[in-house]
Design an enzyme around this catalytic site. Structure first.
Site, short mmCIF file in Angstrom:
data_model
loop_
_atom_site.label_atom_id
_atom_site.label_comp_id
_atom_site.label_asym_id
_atom_site.label_seq_id
_atom_site.Cartn_x
_atom_site.Cartn_y
_atom_site.Cartn_z
N ARG A 1 34.75 30.03 12.72
CA ARG A 1 34.44 28.50 12.60
C ARG A 1 33.97 27.99 11.40
NH1 ARG A 1 37.57 29.87 15.50
NH2 ARG A 1 37.73 30.02 18.02
N SER B 1 35.04 23.70 23.32
CA SER B 1 33.92 24.62 23.28
C SER B 1 32.74 23.77 22.70
CB SER B 1 33.97 25.93 22.55
OG SER B 1 35.22 26.47 23.38
N GLU C 1 28.98 24.09 18.30
CA GLU C 1 30.46 24.06 17.51
C GLU C 1 30.88 22.79 17.44
OE1 GLU C 1 33.23 27.06 18.71
OE2 GLU C 1 35.00 25.63 18.23
C1 LIG Z 1 40.13 20.36 25.10
C2 LIG Z 1 39.79 21.10 23.75
C3 LIG Z 1 40.28 22.45 23.52
C4 LIG Z 1 40.02 23.00 22.15
N1 LIG Z 1 40.40 24.38 22.13
C5 LIG Z 1 40.21 24.81 20.96
C6 LIG Z 1 40.14 26.39 20.68
O1 LIG Z 1 41.16 26.98 21.31
N2 LIG Z 1 39.94 26.85 19.34
C7 LIG Z 1 39.39 25.95 18.42
O2 LIG Z 1 39.14 26.48 17.29
N3 LIG Z 1 38.90 24.69 18.70
C8 LIG Z 1 39.26 24.10 20.02
N4 LIG Z 1 38.86 22.79 19.93
C9 LIG Z 1 38.29 22.16 18.98
C10 LIG Z 1 39.06 21.39 17.83
O3 LIG Z 1 40.37 21.00 18.45
C11 LIG Z 1 39.39 22.07 16.73
O4 LIG Z 1 38.12 22.42 15.89
C12 LIG Z 1 40.23 21.40 15.53
O5 LIG Z 1 40.50 22.31 14.71
C13 LIG Z 1 39.49 20.14 14.84
O6 LIG Z 1 40.91 19.46 14.56
P1 LIG Z 1 40.69 17.92 14.01
O7 LIG Z 1 41.87 17.50 13.37
O8 LIG Z 1 40.40 17.34 15.64
O9 LIG Z 1 39.11 17.84 13.40
P2 LIG Z 1 38.17 16.47 13.31
O10 LIG Z 1 37.14 16.77 14.84
O11 LIG Z 1 38.66 15.22 13.23
O12 LIG Z 1 37.03 17.26 12.27
C14 LIG Z 1 36.48 18.46 12.20
C15 LIG Z 1 35.85 18.78 11.09
O13 LIG Z 1 36.80 19.06 10.09
C16 LIG Z 1 36.75 18.05 8.94
N5 LIG Z 1 38.22 17.32 8.65
C17 LIG Z 1 39.33 17.16 9.37
N6 LIG Z 1 40.23 16.88 8.84
C18 LIG Z 1 39.86 17.34 7.29
C19 LIG Z 1 40.58 17.04 6.20
N7 LIG Z 1 41.94 16.78 6.20
N8 LIG Z 1 40.09 17.54 5.00
C20 LIG Z 1 38.65 17.76 5.12
N9 LIG Z 1 38.09 17.80 6.15
C21 LIG Z 1 38.63 17.42 7.39
C22 LIG Z 1 36.05 16.73 9.68
O14 LIG Z 1 35.02 15.90 8.59
C23 LIG Z 1 34.99 17.46 10.39
O15 LIG Z 1 33.83 18.17 9.75
C24 LIG Z 1 39.29 22.17 21.34
C25 LIG Z 1 39.09 20.87 21.34
C26 LIG Z 1 39.40 20.30 22.60
C27 LIG Z 1 39.31 18.74 22.94
#
Ligand SMILES: Cc1cc2nc3c(=O)[nH]c(=O)nc-3n(C[C@H](O)[C@H](O)[C@H](O)COP(=O)(O)OP(=O)(O)OC[C@H]3O[C@@H](n4cnc5c(N)ncnc54)[C@H](O)[C@@H]3O)c2cc1C
Length: 309
Positions: free
Chosen positions: A176, A226, A296
């Site tokens: 992560r 998580s 996380e």
């Molecule tokens: C129901 C549910 C289930 C999930 N299951 C999983 C799973 O199985 N495995 C898992 O790993 N995660 C899981 N997640 C967590 C999440 O979906 C992941 O961590 C995902 O990768 C986050 O992506 P996001 O685009 O929503 O990022 P955001 O939440 O918008 O941002 C997360 C971080 O990434 C940075 N960021 C985002 N985009 C960029 C970019 N283009 N450039 C630089 N920095 C950036 C942000 O600044 C922040 O620090 C889950 C979440 C939910 C709600």
């Protein structure tokens, strides 16, 4: 931030691409978060460069937003500029066994593109509700797969607006984490390298993983997935359950009854409710098992309670 600076964003990006005092609860899967002072939705690389330039010149803090699925935003919101990377930056192209996607493309859309081209290796990511950019930063993973296993290279923009292509191996992707945040990079896109597969097998695996997710996770409630990282040698959800915290609730924030590793928004939860519950869970688990849970979920903005665990 003064009006003049705010107007600069409108002049450079167009009024329809800039929002002021935008409630962040509209942009997070937790459905929590106060207003962002400035919220920009750039459509091109040039517009991102212009945004960063204004932030640099005016010494404004900024935050890159994907789909907000791993984020807890303070009830007071964010004093600075949110740069939203989804919606306008979601192109996906398939060439042979490689997929080139822009940072705002949803993982579910990339998984569909892979399946349509009978490419295997990305099934693990199809149910993660994030963008490619967020998944690269977090090295998102599930069911034995991680982004680092499938990434070939990542195109980033530096804080100074320079575009670079970096081999994924150089991004120090671990559990992560990656060096992207520390280096101050903004992810613009990536190349994903997959293998030719059998369409029926890909469909079956996709269905099995979807069923696993829907049967185990509280997808009917807003959350950020998580809440805690997996501690070495343990599972966070099991430690929390064995500590008797299933269903534990503070305000509108609740430890999910279905999966104790998820803190859910059971209705009108505030960010402070979530942090209070996370602190309580951490303390009880530490007392009972001597294990310190680490969040996380990422925190954004100012909190009354300290979030630096
Ligand atoms: C129901 C549910 C289930 C999930 N299951 C999983 C799973 O199985 N495995 C898992 O790993 N995660 C899981 N997640 C967590 C999440 O979906 C992941 O961590 C995902 O990768 C986050 O992506 P996001 O685009 O929503 O990022 P955001 O939440 O918008 O941002 C997360 C971080 O990434 C940075 N960021 C985002 N985009 C960029 C970019 N283009 N450039 C630089 N920095 C950036 C942000 O600044 C922040 O620090 C889950 C979440 C939910 C709600």
């Amino acid at each position: 931030m003064n009006e003049q600076i705010k107007q600069k964003f409108c002049q450079e990006l167009g009024e329809e691409q800039v929002l002021f005092e935008e409630p962040m609860k509209r942009h997070t899967t937790f459905r929590i978060g106060g207003p962002a002072e400035v919220f920009v939705m750039p459509r091109t690389i040039e517009e991102i460069q212009k945004t960063l330039e204004i932030c640099r010149r005016e010494k404004l803090s900024y935050f890159i937003l994907g789909n907000g699925s791993n984020l807890l935003v303070s009830d007071q919101g964010y004093k600075g500029v949110i740069i939203q990377m989804d919606r306008n930056m979601e192109q996906i192209t398939v060439e042979g066994t490689e997929i080139r996607a822009a940072a705002g493309a949803l993982l579910s859309s990339i998984a569909v593109a892979a399946r349509r081209a009978s490419l295997t290796g990305f099934e693990f990511a199809g149910g993660i509700p994030g963008t490619l950019g967020g998944a690269v930063v977090m090295n998102a993973g599930a069911y034995g797969g991680e982004m680092k296993d499938v990434l070939k290279d990542v195109t980033v923009m530096t804080g100074e607006g320079e575009v670079r292509v970096i081999p994924a191996a150089k991004l120090e992707m671990g559990y992560r984490t990656s060096i992207i945040k520390k280096a101050g990079y903004l992810v613009l896109g990536a190349t994903i390298s997959l293998k030719e597969g059998n369409l029926e097998e890909i469909k079956t695996l996709t269905r099995e993983l979807r069923e696993k997710r829907t049967s185990k996770q509280p997808l009917e409630f807003p959350s950020a997935g998580s809440t805690f990282k997996r501690p070495e040698g343990y599972f966070a959800g099991k430690l929390i359950m064995d500590s008797g915290l299933r269903g534990c609730q503070i305000g509108g924030a609740r430890v999910s009854d279905k999966h104790c590793g998820f803190v859910i928004n059971a209705g009108d939860a505030t960010a402070e409710d979530v942090v209070s519950l996370m602190k309580h869970v951490t303390e009880v688990v530490r007392e009972k098992y001597g294990v310190t849970l680490e969040p996380e979920v990422k925190f954004l903005g100012e909190f009354d309670k300290k979030c630096d665990w």
